[in-house]
Design a protein around this motif. Sequence first.
Motif: not given
Length: 230
Positions: A17-28, A37-54
């Motif tokens: 759900i987290g990955l799908a939501t990221a893609e949906a919000l980027l599309a908007r 704790r780990s970065a999503p594989e295959g999600l590369s977008h100029e408006r996406f930034q990953f922050f490692e966090c537990d």
Amino acid sequence: MDLRGKVAIITGVSKGIGLATAEALLARGAVVAGWGRSAPEGLSHERFQFFECDIRNELAVQEAFINTQRELGQEIHVLVNNAGIGHFGPVDGFSSEDWHAMFDTNVHGLFYCTKAALPQMKKQREGHIINVASLAGTAGTANLAGYCATKYAVRGFSDALFKEVRPDGVRVTCLMPGSVETNFNGATPGQQPDPHKMQPEDIAAAIVHALEAPQTVLLSEIQMRPTQPK
């Protein structure tokens, strides 16, 4: 809320759900800070930034929030508290370690993230917090007592929080999906979508719907079920 240019934090962004939501919000048109704790594989977008966090660690949450503001700007408009885990089994055969792990992620982590984001949202007098709970927060199920307890907690927290922060211009939505086809509980989604389960994209669409509701409208609770379960 018009999502174009708005900054959204999504926890548990690596899959489901987290990955799908990221893609949906980027599309908007949103700018997305993905926490996990780990970065999503295959999600590369100029408006996406990953922050490692537990999110189980409050100091890690505070640090991720500071880093998010430093990289993406002070204003934070959306927080999607999606990270969650489930361990199932009978109460008298249940490990206390698994019990604590669920509460540390599903309840305490959600609280730490909310506590971090709220002051900025109140200052802006604009913000929307989406708490991803579950239908397990509406009815008990045998062998899911611990998981149900965490989701009942999330539902109660959300209900109290929306009443608390309404006067500050902050909206809170508790989303309660039923069966979703994800990696949840170690299960692997099949090659073909299961017609008896909802897909992560379906949940993401509901999140977008809640966020884009007119500012005069608050969808405080949303329950979602497969149309034809098994």
